[in-house]
Design an enzyme around this catalytic site. Structure first.
Site, PDB file in Angstrom:
ATOM      1  N   CYS A  68       0.828  -1.206   0.000  1.00 19.80           N
ATOM      2  CA  CYS A  68       0.000   0.000   0.000  1.00 19.80           C
ATOM      3  C   CYS A  68       0.861   1.253   0.000  1.00 19.80           C
ATOM      4  O   CYS A  68       1.838   1.351   0.747  1.00 19.80           O
ATOM      5  CB  CYS A  68      -0.907  -0.010   1.228  1.00 19.80           C
ATOM      6  N   CYS A 127      -2.955  -0.922   8.163  1.00 23.95           N
ATOM      7  CA  CYS A 127      -2.417  -2.284   8.017  1.00 23.95           C
ATOM      8  C   CYS A 127      -0.924  -2.293   8.308  1.00 23.95           C
ATOM      9  O   CYS A 127      -0.104  -2.353   7.405  1.00 23.95           O
ATOM     10  CB  CYS A 127      -2.687  -2.791   6.612  1.00 23.95           C
ATOM     11  N   CYS A 167      -7.285   2.513  -0.799  1.00 26.71           N
ATOM     12  CA  CYS A 167      -7.235   1.651   0.367  1.00 26.71           C
ATOM     13  C   CYS A 167      -7.545   0.232  -0.095  1.00 26.71           C
ATOM     14  O   CYS A 167      -8.432   0.034  -0.921  1.00 26.71           O
ATOM     15  CB  CYS A 167      -8.258   2.112   1.404  1.00 26.71           C
ATOM     16  N   TYR A 184     -23.333 -11.492  25.204  1.00 27.24           N
ATOM     17  CA  TYR A 184     -22.742 -10.441  24.361  1.00 27.24           C
ATOM     18  C   TYR A 184     -23.094 -10.776  22.905  1.00 27.24           C
ATOM     19  O   TYR A 184     -22.211 -10.873  22.043  1.00 27.24           O
ATOM     20  CB  TYR A 184     -21.226 -10.366  24.536  1.00 27.24           C
ATOM     21  N   GLU A 201     -27.645  -8.998  25.431  1.00 26.83           N
ATOM     22  CA  GLU A 201     -26.886  -7.931  24.762  1.00 26.83           C
ATOM     23  C   GLU A 201     -27.259  -6.582  25.374  1.00 26.83           C
ATOM     24  O   GLU A 201     -28.411  -6.324  25.693  1.00 26.83           O
ATOM     25  CB  GLU A 201     -27.200  -7.975  23.254  1.00 26.83           C
ATOM     26  N   CYS A 230     -11.761 -11.119  21.364  1.00 31.01           N
ATOM     27  CA  CYS A 230     -10.998 -10.291  20.426  1.00 31.01           C
ATOM     28  C   CYS A 230      -9.787  -9.699  21.150  1.00 31.01           C
ATOM     29  O   CYS A 230      -9.120  -8.824  20.621  1.00 31.01           O
ATOM     30  CB  CYS A 230     -11.875  -9.203  19.819  1.00 31.01           C
TER      31      CYS A 230
HETATM   32  N1  SAH Z   1     -21.339 -12.013  19.335  1.00 28.21           N
HETATM   33  C1  SAH Z   1     -21.623 -10.891  18.488  1.00 28.21           C
HETATM   34  C2  SAH Z   1     -21.110  -9.542  18.977  1.00 28.21           C
HETATM   35  C3  SAH Z   1     -19.804  -9.505  19.694  1.00 28.21           C
HETATM   36  S1  SAH Z   1     -19.195  -7.878  19.984  1.00 28.21           S
HETATM   37  C4  SAH Z   1     -21.160 -11.168  17.069  1.00 28.21           C
HETATM   38  O1  SAH Z   1     -20.421 -12.112  16.826  1.00 28.21           O
HETATM   39  O2  SAH Z   1     -21.555 -10.441  16.173  1.00 28.21           O
HETATM   40  C5  SAH Z   1     -19.536  -7.665  21.699  1.00 28.21           C
HETATM   41  C6  SAH Z   1     -20.942  -7.258  21.988  1.00 28.21           C
HETATM   42  O3  SAH Z   1     -21.059  -7.087  23.414  1.00 28.21           O
HETATM   43  C7  SAH Z   1     -21.388  -5.916  21.398  1.00 28.21           C
HETATM   44  O4  SAH Z   1     -22.573  -6.116  20.676  1.00 28.21           O
HETATM   45  C8  SAH Z   1     -21.625  -5.013  22.619  1.00 28.21           C
HETATM   46  O5  SAH Z   1     -22.695  -4.120  22.437  1.00 28.21           O
HETATM   47  C9  SAH Z   1     -21.949  -6.027  23.693  1.00 28.21           C
HETATM   48  N2  SAH Z   1     -21.707  -5.611  25.088  1.00 28.21           N
HETATM   49  C10 SAH Z   1     -20.742  -4.797  25.564  1.00 28.21           C
HETATM   50  N3  SAH Z   1     -20.787  -4.723  26.906  1.00 28.21           N
HETATM   51  C11 SAH Z   1     -21.815  -5.519  27.304  1.00 28.21           C
HETATM   52  C12 SAH Z   1     -22.369  -5.860  28.563  1.00 28.21           C
HETATM   53  N4  SAH Z   1     -21.840  -5.375  29.688  1.00 28.21           N
HETATM   54  N5  SAH Z   1     -23.403  -6.714  28.603  1.00 28.21           N
HETATM   55  C13 SAH Z   1     -23.921  -7.238  27.453  1.00 28.21           C
HETATM   56  N6  SAH Z   1     -23.441  -6.933  26.217  1.00 28.21           N
HETATM   57  C14 SAH Z   1     -22.409  -6.089  26.135  1.00 28.21           C
END
Ligand code: SAH
Length: 470
Positions: free
Chosen positions: A74, A83, A178, A330, A351, A427
């Site tokens: 790039c 990146c 990009c 989550y 969530e 992550c």
């Molecule tokens: N499993 C999903 C999203 C993962 S990202 C996927 O694969 O698409 C993490 C997620 O956790 C986000 O959507 C965020 O809004 C949520 N989050 C963050 N803090 C949280 C909490 N204290 N309780 C519940 N959800 C939460």
């Protein structure tokens, strides 16, 4: 004023990778974390922090380049924050990521581990993102040379449409090309910029908060959806319509076009209402044979193909027979739970963000998933023994927290609930290692497999299977 002394360490041989994309070397018995260099480079390091047993700095002069290096592809490499690992062949990137996960689990988590399963690398290492957000600024970032030229000539700063420079909130790197998103991503950005410059439309000033054009968000899907959301500081109907019409004419592949008025100081659109100007206002994405509706504010994994791989690994680790009560903590827009729904008796998603929960319910309906329920709130508050009793004792808990990891209270609840299996998607392997250590009171890690969602960056995802150890 105290004069800052500049400390340079000379001829340092970089020996290994460290966390967060930095490398390290040992200099006089001290560990030195170095930005901008890779193992095998011999560099001079400008020290920015020096403690008793470690120091931190960045490479200022290269005496030898590592034989591991390859040519970055790039033109913006080195300046753009995007990146940063392009100088490493992809195989080496994967090796370091795998090593990083193992080290975190061992050193932070102090865990007894099974052999790691090989990292799941990406088949496509460029144009893999389905979402990019560009920023307008009335002053482009210039490197030292270009800045000096500009000062000398006395020309005013040029506007830019591109990415923020790490650490400089008001400067934006003008991006010509990009490699992170499929075309016509570049064409869209460059068309908007050229039109704005030709018409003299005001680019936003991130210090004084004046100007009109703020952000350009482009999202695409593997099924041909292409969404553009243009964020503007205030309404100017005539100018807005002329610009949006021009973009539609120039890039007919756009399937939906929105704009968002943002009079706030920050860029975030989560508390704003995007307005649909053209098309349906959302796009659709497909994972295996599941369909997901993605609105301008919906969360969706940014690398679709690798998300499919990741969810496949989760499904494999969960080892469902069709009778299980599964929790998807989550859950975002419900994608993991929906992906697993045919192999489970019931799915309960939790969530924090209300809009994501609404999307999750809609996604379940679109996919005719009738065994999933979604709850809105903080997972640490919602997941009480009463909640589990009411929704059914968990056979498998899937947890996919943000970078900060799980709240300790939730970890304690999980220990009390004694689900036979927990699949932990992370992550951030550092916070995952911390949480796994707490869980190791009663759980053992029986499998783990890193996944590379973001080639050429240091970001890494890891999936771990925990089994109850009575
Ligand atoms: N499993 C999903 C999203 C993962 S990202 C996927 O694969 O698409 C993490 C997620 O956790 C986000 O959507 C965020 O809004 C949520 N989050 C963050 N803090 C949280 C909490 N204290 N309780 C519940 N959800 C939460």
């Amino acid at each position: 004023m105290r004069k800052k002394t500049v400390r340079i360490l000379e001829n340092v041989t970089v020996s290994d990778y460290a966390a967060e994309g930095r490398s390290l070397a040992r200099v006089d018995g001290k560990v030195c974390f170095i930005s901008g260099a890779v193992p095998g480079d011999v560099v001079d390091v400008r020290v920015v922090k020096s403690k008793k047993d470690w120091a931190e700095g960045y490479a200022v002069q290269f005496h030898a380049y590592s034989p591991q290096r390859t040519d970055p592809f790039c033109a913006h490499f080195g300046t753009c924050g995007g990146c940063k690992w392009q100088m490493l062949p992809y195989e080496a990137q994967l090796r370091y990521k795998q090593q990083q996960v193992e080290q975190h689990l061992q050193r932070i988590g102090h865990l007894t581990l099974p052999p790691a399963e090989p990292i799941c690398g990406a088949a496509e290492t460029v144009r893999y993102r389905n979402k990019l957000e560009f920023t307008f600024s009335d002053r482009a970032y210039l490197d030292a040379e270009a800045f000096a030229r500009q000062q000398e000539a006395g020309t005013p700063p040029a506007p830019a449409l591109g990415f923020h420079i790490p650490g400089l909130f008001d400067k934006v790197l003008d991006i010509a090309e990009c490699h992170l998103q499929e075309e016509p991503s570049n064409r869209i950005r460059n068309t908007v910029r050229a039109y704005a410059l030709a018409q003299g439309l005001p680019f936003y000033n991130l210090r004084t908060h004046e100007g009109w054009l703020r952000n350009l968000i482009i999202r695409n899907s593997t099924t041909g959806g292409l969404m553009v959301n243009l964020c503007l500081h205030h309404e100017d109907k005539a100018a807005r319509e002329a610009l949006l019409d021009h973009l539609l004419r120039e890039v007919p592949a756009i399937t939906t076009l929105l704009y968002t008025l943002n009079p706030k100081r920050n860029d975030s659109i989560f508390d704003l209402e995007p307005v649909t100007y053209y098309g349906e206002g959302y796009i659709r994405e497909q994972l295996e044979d599941f369909t997901f509706k993605i609105g301008p504010k919906s969360f969706f994994q940014t690398n679709t193909r690798q998300a499919e791989q990741l969810y496949g690994i989760v499904r494999d680790f969960a080892g469902l027979q069709g009778t299980e009560t599964v929790y998807d903590l989550y859950c975002g827009t419900g994608s993991i739970g929906i992906f697993l729904s045919r192999q489970a008796a019931r799915i309960t998603g939790v969530e924090l963000i209300g809009e994501a929960v609404r999307d999750a319910r809609e996604n379940a309906a679109v996919n005719k998933v009738s065994n999933a329920l979604f709850f809105e709130g903080d997972a640490a508050e919602i997941c009480t023994p009463d909640f589990f009793a009411a929704q059914g004792l968990p056979d498998v808990v899937i947890t996919d927290p943000p970078r900060a990891g799980m709240h300790e209270k939730l970890v304690r609840q999980l220990l009390e609930m004694q689900a036979p299996k927990v699949v932990y998607v992370s992550c951030n392997p550092a916070t995952q290692a911390r949480d796994l250590q707490l869980l190791s009171e009663r759980y053992r890690v029986s499998r783990y497999r890193p996944v590379d969602m973001f080639p050429h960056t240091h970001h890494i995802e890891n999936v771990a299977l925990l089994e109850w150890n009575p």
